[in-house]
Design a protein around this motif. Structure first.
Motif, short mmCIF file in Angstrom:
data_model
loop_
_atom_site.label_atom_id
_atom_site.label_comp_id
_atom_site.label_asym_id
_atom_site.label_seq_id
_atom_site.Cartn_x
_atom_site.Cartn_y
_atom_site.Cartn_z
N GLU A 1 0.56 -1.07 -0.06
CA GLU A 1 0.01 -0.09 -0.11
C GLU A 1 0.83 1.21 0.03
O GLU A 1 2.14 1.39 0.34
CB GLU A 1 -0.98 -0.06 1.31
N ARG B 1 -1.37 8.34 1.35
CA ARG B 1 -0.95 9.87 1.25
C ARG B 1 -1.48 10.71 2.51
O ARG B 1 -2.50 10.38 3.00
CB ARG B 1 -1.88 10.54 0.04
N GLN C 1 -5.74 9.30 1.71
CA GLN C 1 -6.00 8.57 0.47
C GLN C 1 -4.90 7.39 0.74
O GLN C 1 -3.99 7.68 0.76
CB GLN C 1 -5.39 9.21 -1.21
N ARG C 2 -5.36 6.39 -0.17
CA ARG C 2 -4.70 5.04 0.01
C ARG C 2 -4.81 4.31 -1.41
O ARG C 2 -5.66 4.20 -1.83
CB ARG C 2 -5.02 4.13 1.16
N TRP C 3 -3.51 3.88 -1.80
CA TRP C 3 -3.65 2.89 -3.12
C TRP C 3 -3.17 1.68 -2.53
O TRP C 3 -2.02 1.34 -2.24
CB TRP C 3 -2.21 3.28 -3.93
N PHE D 1 -2.76 -2.55 -3.21
CA PHE D 1 -2.56 -3.36 -4.43
C PHE D 1 -2.90 -4.75 -3.95
O PHE D 1 -2.73 -5.28 -2.51
CB PHE D 1 -1.20 -3.29 -4.72
N LEU E 1 1.79 5.21 -10.11
CA LEU E 1 0.95 4.75 -8.89
C LEU E 1 -0.49 4.55 -9.48
O LEU E 1 -1.03 3.78 -8.94
CB LEU E 1 1.21 5.85 -8.00
N ASN E 2 -0.97 5.33 -10.45
CA ASN E 2 -2.18 5.16 -11.11
C ASN E 2 -2.14 4.45 -12.42
O ASN E 2 -3.37 4.38 -13.05
CB ASN E 2 -2.80 6.52 -11.24
#
Length: 291
Positions: free
Chosen positions: A95, A98, A107-109, A111, A157-158
């Motif tokens: 992860e 932000r 915000q979190r990304w 995976f 990242l995106n």
């Protein structure tokens, strides 16, 4: 250039009990033994990642409060300033998080996969895109062990598809002009790639490469000693200086640690003595705010 002038105004972080080092005038000063990974400077403010799950922000003027461990981040690796906040990597959770200017997660990304399946580690702003490095698209916990050769990649990242592939335990993403310089750590090398993912240049060194700083007078690369003793291997972590153009070695200095994670050269105008004083003044204690 002599050693005193070459190894100057540098911060080096070391994980697994190594801590933080300041290099001034060719001398190594051990600031503390707090296991450290990512370092990122934004103006007069330094963000520092602390193993296993904490971070601290050191404000060097009256406009910034130093904060320690307001948010935990499992197996924290890199930190990257972005706009009015920063990103940090939670490697164990696959992860990226932000944090805003008030040090709140916004915000979190996340995976897919089990804990630490991809081993996401480092971040960079490459052009107008945030990119990250990972050991591979594995789905099981630490499945990269013994299987990382050629499986690593760099991806937006995106984004959906990797930009750079075929890497072996990549770390330390550093934009260099329009290209990206990185540590291909398992192959003990650094390498330069263009936006199409094509390799343009490579330099093989004599240790596990991790930690890169593109300095004013040299290219600095951290070399970690093997976690498993090797005949003729490096006895200790070592910082190597390479010529900015030829990439030939122009100097090296040993550190009293086993590993290096990040190397940071302070820009002109940031006073090392003031920074060291601030680091010494902020005693780390989880969940405590420091004025």
């Amino acid at each position: 250039m002599n050693k005193q002038a070459l190894f100057d105004d540098l911060l080096v972080s070391a994980p697994n009990g190594g801590g933080l080092f300041a290099l001034r005038g060719g001398e190594v000063q051990h600031l503390d033994s707090l296991s450290s990974t990512g370092l990122a400077l934004h103006g007069a403010t330094l963000a520092r990642a602390l193993q296993p799950a904490d971070w601290v922000v050191y404000g060097l003027d009256d406009t910034v409060t130093s904060v320690a461990a307001a948010i935990h981040c499992a197996d924290i690796h890199d930190v990257l300033w972005l706009d009015d906040g920063f990103l940090m990597v939670s490697t164990d959770h696959n992860e990226v998080v932000r944090v805003d200017a008030d040090f709140r997660p916004v915000q979190r990304w996340a995976f897919p996969g089990e804990l630490d399946s991809m081993h996401i580690n480092c971040l960079a702003l490459w052009g107008d895109e945030v990119v990250f490095s990972a050991f591979g698209m594995f789905s099981e916990r630490r499945a990269y062990k013994g299987a990382s050769a050629g499986a690593g990649f760099v991806r937006g990242l995106n984004g959906v598809e990797p930009i750079i592939t075929g890497l072996s335990q990549p770390h330390s993403l550093k934009p260099l002009g329009a290209d990206l310089l990185l540590a291909d750590s398992e192959t003990r090398s650094i390498a330069l790639f263009d936006r199409q993912g094509r390799e343009k240049r490579r330099k093989v060194l004599d240790g596990y490469t991790r930690g890169i700083a593109i300095g004013r007078h040299a290219l600095f690369v951290g070399l970690s000693a093997s976690r498993t003793p090797e005949p003729c291997g490096l006895p200790t972590a070592t910082l190597v200086a390479l010529d900015l153009h030829s990439w030939e070695e122009v100097g090296r200095i040993a550190l009293p640690a086993r590993e290096i994670y990040e190397v940071l050269e302070l820009p002109v105008g940031v006073d090392m003595a003031a920074l060291v004083e601030r680091i010494d003044a902020v005693k780390i204690n989880p969940f405590i705010y420091y004025e």
